[in-house]
Design an enzyme around this catalytic site. Sequence first.
Site, mmCIF file in Angstrom:
data_model
loop_
_atom_site.group_PDB
_atom_site.id
_atom_site.type_symbol
_atom_site.label_atom_id
_atom_site.label_comp_id
_atom_site.label_asym_id
_atom_site.label_seq_id
_atom_site.Cartn_x
_atom_site.Cartn_y
_atom_site.Cartn_z
ATOM 1 C CG HIS A 11 2.605 3.426 -6.327
ATOM 2 N ND1 HIS A 11 2.401 3.469 -7.684
ATOM 3 C CD2 HIS A 11 3.620 2.558 -6.129
ATOM 4 C CE1 HIS A 11 3.252 2.654 -8.286
ATOM 5 N NE2 HIS A 11 4.011 2.087 -7.360
ATOM 6 C CD GLN A 45 2.712 -2.582 -1.217
ATOM 7 O OE1 GLN A 45 2.943 -3.595 -0.540
ATOM 8 N NE2 GLN A 45 3.296 -2.353 -2.375
ATOM 9 C CG ASP A 77 -3.178 1.938 -4.250
ATOM 10 O OD1 ASP A 77 -3.131 0.698 -4.135
ATOM 11 O OD2 ASP A 77 -2.232 2.607 -4.697
ATOM 12 C CB CYS A 85 6.465 4.206 -7.786
ATOM 13 S SG CYS A 85 7.323 3.130 -8.916
ATOM 14 C CE LYS A 123 2.185 -3.932 -5.711
ATOM 15 N NZ LYS A 123 3.601 -3.780 -6.000
HETATM 16 N N1 C6P Z 1 4.294 -0.903 -5.762
HETATM 17 C C1 C6P Z 1 6.526 -1.280 -4.912
HETATM 18 O O1 C6P Z 1 7.654 -1.765 -4.997
HETATM 19 P P1 C6P Z 1 1.088 -2.578 -9.956
HETATM 20 O O2 C6P Z 1 2.471 -2.250 -10.455
HETATM 21 O O3 C6P Z 1 0.031 -2.081 -10.896
HETATM 22 O O4 C6P Z 1 0.917 -4.000 -9.568
HETATM 23 O O5 C6P Z 1 0.912 -1.760 -8.574
HETATM 24 C C2 C6P Z 1 1.072 -0.366 -8.532
HETATM 25 C C3 C6P Z 1 1.016 0.103 -7.125
HETATM 26 C C4 C6P Z 1 -0.032 0.907 -6.719
HETATM 27 N N2 C6P Z 1 -0.175 1.302 -5.451
HETATM 28 C C5 C6P Z 1 0.681 0.934 -4.501
HETATM 29 C C6 C6P Z 1 0.453 1.366 -3.072
HETATM 30 C C7 C6P Z 1 1.776 0.120 -4.834
HETATM 31 O O6 C6P Z 1 2.629 -0.248 -3.877
HETATM 32 C C8 C6P Z 1 1.967 -0.285 -6.176
HETATM 33 C C9 C6P Z 1 3.155 -1.079 -6.571
HETATM 34 C C10 C6P Z 1 5.505 -1.644 -5.980
HETATM 35 O O7 C6P Z 1 6.208 -0.552 -3.981
HETATM 36 C C11 C6P Z 1 6.060 -1.528 -7.362
HETATM 37 S S1 C6P Z 1 6.371 0.152 -7.831
#
Ligand code: C6P
Length: 411
Positions: free
Chosen positions: A130, A208, A205, A369, A231
């Site tokens: 991401h 997910q 990270d 992203c 999430k």
């Molecule tokens: N992915 C998706 O629709 P935040 O926005 O800080 O809570 O998470 C960022 C982020 C970082 N790593 C991974 C693997 C992610 O999936 C995400 C967030 C969302 O896939 C929003 S772009």
Amino acid sequence: MKPEVLKPVFDVQEIRAQFPILKELVHGKPLVYFDNAATSQKPRRVIKAESAYYATINSNVHRGVHTLSTKATEAQEAARETIRRHINARHAHEVIFTSGTTGSLNLAAFSLGQLLLKQGDEVLISGMEHHANIVPWQMVCERHGAQLKVIPITDSGEWDLAQVPFSDKTRVLAVSHVSNTLGTINPVKELIAEAKKRGIITVLDGAQAIAHLDVDVQDLGCDLYAFSGHKAYGPTGTGVLYGREELLERMPPWQGGGEMIDTVTFEKTTYAKLPFKFEAGTPHIAGIIGLGEAIRWMEDYDKPAMAKHEHELLEHASNQLLDIDGLRIIGSAKEKVGVISFVIEGVHHYDLGTLLDQQGIAVRTGHHCTQPLMERFGVTGTTRASFACFNTMEEVDAMVAATKKAVKMLR
Ligand code: C6P
């Protein structure tokens, strides 16, 4: 040790009853929410915990001697302990509260950059990251004269383990536990073990992973682990960076301000103990309390049972969608969470997403992203359905039927 609770038999209707939003209509149709990888919906218990803080104990934490401040502090620190237990960290002070995975990864990148990186060093990420696990590393590499290296991705959407570009200059390995676009569950333990042999600091990270896998940071062996609360059925604006105590002690703080200091003079500042060294300013107290409740809720309802249900939804969706002429699933790894990304010949993902929305079905469309990953698969974007424990087979059928209808209209 996690508390021994008698887990209820997995009953999707009983779970659904706990999510007030699932009673909403969208364009006059019952909401089918398949955008859980972007943010999951919240059970009533979480919403109540957050509003109860504002209604009964709203106060700042670690600052006052008065009763409300003490209660707010206790509630926030209870959430920290819940999270410690849930991810099996050794100490509660290894759990740092942030604004989300993005905040956690920026903290990690900035601080590790200051601590470790110098001209010619390398940071290793993977081709399915991401942007939140690419851009902060690019920024620190630029600052310190280091280089970003990338693990290539196979056609099935997995790391190409035969081509991991480790070198004697690699200082940090920062990779996703689970891909947000492909759903791939990565063999992180294996890669961490290899990195450790080489003295490389490891960052995961877990954005997910946290709602779908049993995460045990000691078993994984990682140095840092980042995730978002929103999430995992918790509030937006909350996140965690877990860090191994010895490493966190050595890492410099990221942001300066109130609560992260021990003493301040105009000449010099000394920093607070862990975790406060990394928690400058007033945290999202209500959100953190809500996140603690979300984690307790997941523990009550049994994550492996949820994951099994989500996997059944994934299998059903994959089989049904592949009936559609010209549909290609992007990401066919053996180990996946309930995320399905697809493209359809002659159909733009944005148009499909809009038509699905008119049927009350929420999916995400676009690059998610992960632009470099889109380039790897030669697509500009996909349609992505991501499942949570409250989704049903009937909802998958509704999505498949609506997709078929949309394809007829769009071709
Ligand atoms: N992915 C998706 O629709 P935040 O926005 O800080 O809570 O998470 C960022 C982020 C970082 N790593 C991974 C693997 C992610 O999936 C995400 C967030 C969302 O896939 C929003 S772009």
